[in-house]
Design a protein around this motif. Structure first.
Motif, PDB file in Angstrom:
ATOM      1  N   HIS A   1      39.729  53.086-103.768  1.00 20.57           N
ATOM      2  CA  HIS A   1      37.937  53.012-103.706  1.00 20.57           C
ATOM      3  C   HIS A   1      38.592  53.636-102.766  1.00 20.57           C
ATOM      4  CE1 HIS A   1      37.111  50.060-107.295  1.00 20.57           C
ATOM      5  NE2 HIS A   1      37.551  48.856-106.336  1.00 20.57           N
TER       6      HIS A   1
ATOM      7  N   PHE B   1      28.742  57.690-100.900  1.00 20.62           N
ATOM      8  CA  PHE B   1      28.731  56.999-102.118  1.00 20.62           C
ATOM      9  C   PHE B   1      30.693  55.918-102.213  1.00 20.62           C
ATOM     10  CE2 PHE B   1      29.919  57.483-106.846  1.00 20.62           C
ATOM     11  CZ  PHE B   1      29.520  56.424-107.178  1.00 20.62           C
ATOM     12  N   PHE B   2      30.341  54.689-102.870  1.00 22.84           N
ATOM     13  CA  PHE B   2      31.177  54.076-102.139  1.00 22.84           C
ATOM     14  C   PHE B   2      31.941  53.067-104.006  1.00 22.84           C
ATOM     15  CE2 PHE B   2      34.790  50.602-101.609  1.00 22.84           C
ATOM     16  CZ  PHE B   2      35.006  50.688-100.553  1.00 22.84           C
ATOM     17  N   ALA B   3      32.768  53.806-104.862  1.00 19.40           N
ATOM     18  CA  ALA B   3      33.477  54.147-106.107  1.00 19.40           C
ATOM     19  C   ALA B   3      34.509  54.635-106.167  1.00 19.40           C
ATOM     20  CB  ALA B   3      32.395  55.105-106.448  1.00 19.40           C
TER      21      ALA B   3
ATOM     22  N   PRO C   1      22.566  50.140-105.053  1.00 24.91           N
ATOM     23  CA  PRO C   1      22.598  50.442-106.283  1.00 24.91           C
ATOM     24  C   PRO C   1      22.751  51.253-107.269  1.00 24.91           C
ATOM     25  CG  PRO C   1      20.835  48.671-106.531  1.00 24.91           C
ATOM     26  CD  PRO C   1      20.969  48.857-105.055  1.00 24.91           C
TER      27      PRO C   1
ATOM     28  N   ALA D   1      32.998  47.788-106.832  1.00 26.91           N
ATOM     29  CA  ALA D   1      33.298  49.151-105.163  1.00 26.91           C
ATOM     30  C   ALA D   1      31.900  48.779-104.660  1.00 26.91           C
ATOM     31  CB  ALA D   1      32.451  49.803-106.418  1.00 26.91           C
ATOM     32  N   HIS D   2      31.173  47.683-105.080  1.00 24.17           N
ATOM     33  CA  HIS D   2      29.723  47.447-104.314  1.00 24.17           C
ATOM     34  C   HIS D   2      30.634  45.908-103.232  1.00 24.17           C
ATOM     35  CE1 HIS D   2      26.987  44.524-103.464  1.00 24.17           C
ATOM     36  NE2 HIS D   2      26.953  44.520-102.621  1.00 24.17           N
TER      37      HIS D   2
ATOM     38  N   SER E   1      26.292  52.583-104.622  1.00 23.13           N
ATOM     39  CA  SER E   1      27.513  52.001-105.815  1.00 23.13           C
ATOM     40  C   SER E   1      26.790  51.618-107.049  1.00 23.13           C
ATOM     41  CB  SER E   1      27.640  51.142-105.413  1.00 23.13           C
ATOM     42  OG  SER E   1      26.612  49.497-106.043  1.00 23.13           O
ATOM     43  N   THR E   2      27.332  51.894-108.202  1.00 20.12           N
ATOM     44  CA  THR E   2      27.240  51.750-109.527  1.00 20.12           C
ATOM     45  C   THR E   2      27.260  50.549-110.259  1.00 20.12           C
ATOM     46  OG1 THR E   2      29.300  51.040-109.734  1.00 20.12           O
ATOM     47  CG2 THR E   2      29.069  53.686-110.001  1.00 20.12           C
TER      48      THR E   2
ATOM     49  N   HIS F   1      22.417  49.036 -99.097  1.00 24.54           N
ATOM     50  CA  HIS F   1      23.292  49.183-100.318  1.00 24.54           C
ATOM     51  C   HIS F   1      22.104  49.602-101.075  1.00 24.54           C
ATOM     52  CE1 HIS F   1      24.627  47.095-104.373  1.00 24.54           C
ATOM     53  NE2 HIS F   1      24.560  48.379-104.112  1.00 24.54           N
TER      54      HIS F   1
ATOM     55  N   MET G   1      33.093  48.122-100.598  1.00 28.10           N
ATOM     56  CA  MET G   1      32.410  48.231 -99.253  1.00 28.10           C
ATOM     57  C   MET G   1      31.492  47.297 -98.538  1.00 28.10           C
ATOM     58  SD  MET G   1      31.353  51.476 -97.589  1.00 28.10           S
ATOM     59  CE  MET G   1      30.229  51.820 -96.440  1.00 28.10           C
TER      60      MET G   1
ATOM     61  N   SER H   1      27.957  56.947-111.995  1.00 27.56           N
ATOM     62  CA  SER H   1      28.005  57.615-110.817  1.00 27.56           C
ATOM     63  C   SER H   1      27.455  58.751-110.927  1.00 27.56           C
ATOM     64  CB  SER H   1      29.399  57.693-110.548  1.00 27.56           C
ATOM     65  OG  SER H   1      29.436  58.385-112.075  1.00 27.56           O
TER      66      SER H   1
END
Length: 331
Positions: A135, A209-211, A190, A171-172, A164-165, A188, A175, A194
């Motif tokens: 990630h 963006f955390f993915a 959501p 991934a959420h 996040s997605t 956060h 993070m 992506s």
């Protein structure tokens, strides 16, 4: 009389042995014939999306190796949980497999074991791990944040955001682990996919963006995104300039992974056969290069070792579940 009993006993033993040999001779060809028909690989993504590309890559490689067609059957929805449920309830004959992933077999089992319609690991027979992808923390190409240290330092004095997605996705939670380790509070936001998240980040609506890194490496190379740091124990050869969170003093062990499982009760010889051919596929240059080109890493962990990996990953996600995070995920 003793001689008669002895002869009768010997005759009975002979018949028993002959019967056992006959049974084995009938069973052996049946086992040896697997697979006699196409194998279905259920993938919890729509065609062309997410892990579907990895599913098709492995399906093609296994088809060549086992000498039988492996067909991808896309059953998207609920973060891959629908696909997992379908396979958990399928006939355990080796002809229906699941492209398992961290989301449906680790995250779901850690965050909502009572609400998913299958049990991990009880409802599955592990075949083998395929790959892990890190990630990553992404920002826009023109972001004021040049490093992960910059971003996390700013979070201590400013109210920053990250996209996040989806709430409760792998991934959420990854993070959230970063936030906990760094001692920062970042809002956060959501998104459903992506694409919208990146669009808003490029437009300045969210700061980061955390993915999963692999699908976005191309955009990093093209200069559209900047990748500040990745999860995992060491730097990735495909993106050698990107540091790990571990280098920054933050232990973030979770990754996005994919593997193969069959329904529980699948005959051991069949599972072993599939595990051996998966190992052969992962050893080929074609598969290895396809996995590595975008910063993923092939991982050949068959059967029991894969199950141990899954259980350890469930424990990793459980360790991050604070009451506040659990409330956010389950509300």
């Amino acid at each position: 009389m003793k001689a008669l009993v002895s002869r009768r006993s010997l005759a009975a033993m002979a018949l028993t042995v002959c019967g056992a040999v006959s049974a084995l001779s009938l069973a052996a060809p049946a086992a040896a014939a697997y697979p006699e028909q196409p194998i279905k690989l259920v993938v919890g993504f729509p065609p062309g999306g997410g892990g579907d590309l990895y599913g098709r890559m492995i399906a093609q490689a296994l088809s060549k190796s086992v000498g039988q067609t492996v067909v991808v059957d896309n059953k998207a929805g609920a973060g891959g949980n629908i696909a997992a449920d379908i396979v958990s309830k399928s006939k355990p004959d080796g002809y229906t497999l699941l492209l398992a992933m961290s989301g449906n077999l680790a995250v779901a089992a850690a965050t909502k074991p009572q609400s998913i319609p299958y049990k991990v690991p009880d409802d599955f027979s592990p075949i083998g791990l395929i790959l892990e992808a890190p990630h990553g923390l992404f920002v826009a190409h023109n972001s004021r944040f040049k490093t992960a240290k910059d971003y996390l330092a700013a979070a201590k004095t400013q109210k920053l955001t990250f996209a996040s997605t989806g709430t409760g996705a792998a991934a959420h939670i990854g993070m959230e682990m970063v936030k906990q380790a760094a001692g920062v509070d970042i809002l956060h936001v959501p998104y459903k996919g992506s694409g919208p998240a990146i669009t808003d980040m490029l437009g300045g609506q969210v700061d980061a963006f955390f993915a999963t890194a692999s699908p976005l490496v191309g955009q990093v190379r093209q200069g559209q995104l900047r990748l500040l740091a990745i999860t995992g124990d060491k730097r990735n050869a495909a993106i050698p300039d990107v540091p790990t969170f571990k280098e920054l003093g933050l232990n973030i062990p979770v990754t996005q992974w994919y593997g193969l499982v069959a329904p529980a009760g699948t005959p051991e010889p069949v599972v072993k056969f599939l595990a051996e051919h998966l190992s052969k596929a992962l050893a080929t240059t074609e598969v290895r290069d396809a996995i590595r080109k975008d910063a993923a890493t092939e991982r050949d962990l068959p059967q029991d070792r894969f199950q141990k990996f899954i259980l350890e990953d469930i424990a990793r996600y459980k360790s991050a579940l604070t009451p506040a995070l659990l409330k956010e995920i389950t509300q």
